[in-house]
Write a protein that holds these residues in place. Structure first.
Motif, PDB file in Angstrom:
ATOM      1  N   ILE A  82      33.553  37.421  45.991  1.00  0.00           N
ATOM      2  CA  ILE A  82      34.966  37.732  45.812  1.00  0.00           C
ATOM      3  C   ILE A  82      35.175  39.243  45.714  1.00  0.00           C
ATOM      4  CG2 ILE A  82      35.018  37.469  43.300  1.00  0.00           C
ATOM      5  CD1 ILE A  82      37.832  36.225  43.634  1.00  0.00           C
ATOM      6  N   CYS A  83      34.289  39.943  45.052  1.00  0.00           N
ATOM      7  CA  CYS A  83      34.448  41.399  44.917  1.00  0.00           C
ATOM      8  C   CYS A  83      34.262  42.098  46.250  1.00  0.00           C
ATOM      9  CB  CYS A  83      33.478  41.949  43.879  1.00  0.00           C
ATOM     10  SG  CYS A  83      33.886  41.423  42.200  1.00  0.00           S
TER      11      CYS A  83
ATOM     12  N   ASP B 298      41.932  39.491  39.733  1.00  0.00           N
ATOM     13  CA  ASP B 298      41.929  39.854  38.314  1.00  0.00           C
ATOM     14  C   ASP B 298      41.761  38.622  37.424  1.00  0.00           C
ATOM     15  OD1 ASP B 298      42.292  42.465  39.126  1.00  0.00           O
ATOM     16  OD2 ASP B 298      44.439  42.507  38.641  1.00  0.00           O
ATOM     17  N   ALA B 299      42.459  37.539  37.768  1.00  0.00           N
ATOM     18  CA  ALA B 299      42.346  36.302  36.984  1.00  0.00           C
ATOM     19  C   ALA B 299      40.926  35.750  37.058  1.00  0.00           C
ATOM     20  CB  ALA B 299      43.345  35.264  37.497  1.00  0.00           C
TER      21      ALA B 299
ATOM     22  N   HIS C  78      37.436  27.768  42.081  1.00  0.00           N
ATOM     23  CA  HIS C  78      38.776  27.495  42.587  1.00  0.00           C
ATOM     24  C   HIS C  78      39.475  28.809  42.975  1.00  0.00           C
ATOM     25  CE1 HIS C  78      42.415  24.680  42.107  1.00  0.00           C
ATOM     26  NE2 HIS C  78      42.766  25.687  42.856  1.00  0.00           N
ATOM     27  N   LEU C  79      39.414  29.796  42.107  1.00  0.00           N
ATOM     28  CA  LEU C  79      40.078  31.075  42.392  1.00  0.00           C
ATOM     29  C   LEU C  79      39.397  31.829  43.530  1.00  0.00           C
ATOM     30  CD1 LEU C  79      41.092  32.367  38.857  1.00  0.00           C
ATOM     31  CD2 LEU C  79      42.430  31.074  40.522  1.00  0.00           C
TER      32      LEU C  79
ATOM     33  N   TRP D 294      48.956  40.707  49.461  1.00  0.00           N
ATOM     34  CA  TRP D 294      47.907  41.522  48.866  1.00  0.00           C
ATOM     35  C   TRP D 294      48.065  41.554  47.346  1.00  0.00           C
ATOM     36  CZ3 TRP D 294      43.282  42.997  48.978  1.00  0.00           C
ATOM     37  CH2 TRP D 294      42.836  43.971  48.090  1.00  0.00           C
ATOM     38  N   GLN D 295      49.298  41.678  46.876  1.00  0.00           N
ATOM     39  CA  GLN D 295      49.527  41.684  45.431  1.00  0.00           C
ATOM     40  C   GLN D 295      49.085  40.362  44.821  1.00  0.00           C
ATOM     41  OE1 GLN D 295      53.690  42.683  45.600  1.00  0.00           O
ATOM     42  NE2 GLN D 295      53.302  44.840  45.125  1.00  0.00           N
ATOM     43  N   ALA D 296      49.345  39.265  45.516  1.00  0.00           N
ATOM     44  CA  ALA D 296      48.906  37.950  45.023  1.00  0.00           C
ATOM     45  C   ALA D 296      47.378  37.871  45.010  1.00  0.00           C
ATOM     46  CB  ALA D 296      49.493  36.839  45.894  1.00  0.00           C
ATOM     47  N   ALA D 297      46.718  38.359  46.064  1.00  0.00           N
ATOM     48  CA  ALA D 297      45.259  38.337  46.116  1.00  0.00           C
ATOM     49  C   ALA D 297      44.665  39.194  45.001  1.00  0.00           C
ATOM     50  CB  ALA D 297      44.764  38.821  47.485  1.00  0.00           C
TER      51      ALA D 297
END
Length: 157
Positions: free
Chosen positions: A124-125, A92-93, A43-44, A84-87
């Protein structure tokens, strides 16, 4: 939420993506029998993909908008920084959630030195690092750490 933009506009894919997010949000909140499921890594990962794509779109829009309309371009740039801060927070989550195949606490931690761990961690990374290159070219560390400011312009109706 309605918009003044005509239905037959030039942005059908963006409209479809927004509709998909709204549908997913409604589906999570309307399940009366059970509580909404907690986020998982898959999901993330998908949410991170969406945020990075929106960041790229805002970056392109602010680049095109800034020369003729500098104030509007600055606001779009600020919105891009917030995306970007949200991404980054979603990334991190993602690493704080247990891996679906993990069997021990050591396997659940993020170990960049052991990449590639396989999808979706690698995906994702890599996406996050690629987007980070764009962010570092267009945004200062001070801008990235600046708190969210209030809306300072008057809205016209």
């Amino acid at each position: 939420m309605t918009s003044a933009t005509p239905v037959g506009d030039a942005h059908p894919y963006l409209r479809a993506a927004s509709a998909g997010v709204r549908h997913h949000t409604r589906a999570l909140t309307t399940e009366a029998d059970t509580a909404p499921p907690s986020a998982d890594r898959t999901h993330l990962d998908v949410l991170h993909t969406h945020l990075v794509a929106l960041h790229r779109l805002l970056d392109q829009l602010q680049t095109a908008t800034r020369p003729p309309h500098s104030a509007a371009g600055r606001h779009l740039a600020t919105a891009g920084t917030r995306l970007w801060q949200a991404a980054a927070a979603v990334h991190d989550a993602f690493h704080l959630l247990p891996a679906q195949h993990a069997t021990s606490a050591d396997e659940e931690e993020c170990h960049p030195e052991r990449l590639p761990e396989g999808p979706p961690v690698l995906t994702i990374c890599q996406r996050h690092l690629a987007a980070g290159h764009l962010v570092r070219r267009t945004t200062t560390p001070t801008d990235l750490n600046r708190p969210v400011h209030g809306h300072t312009t008057a809205c016209a109706q």
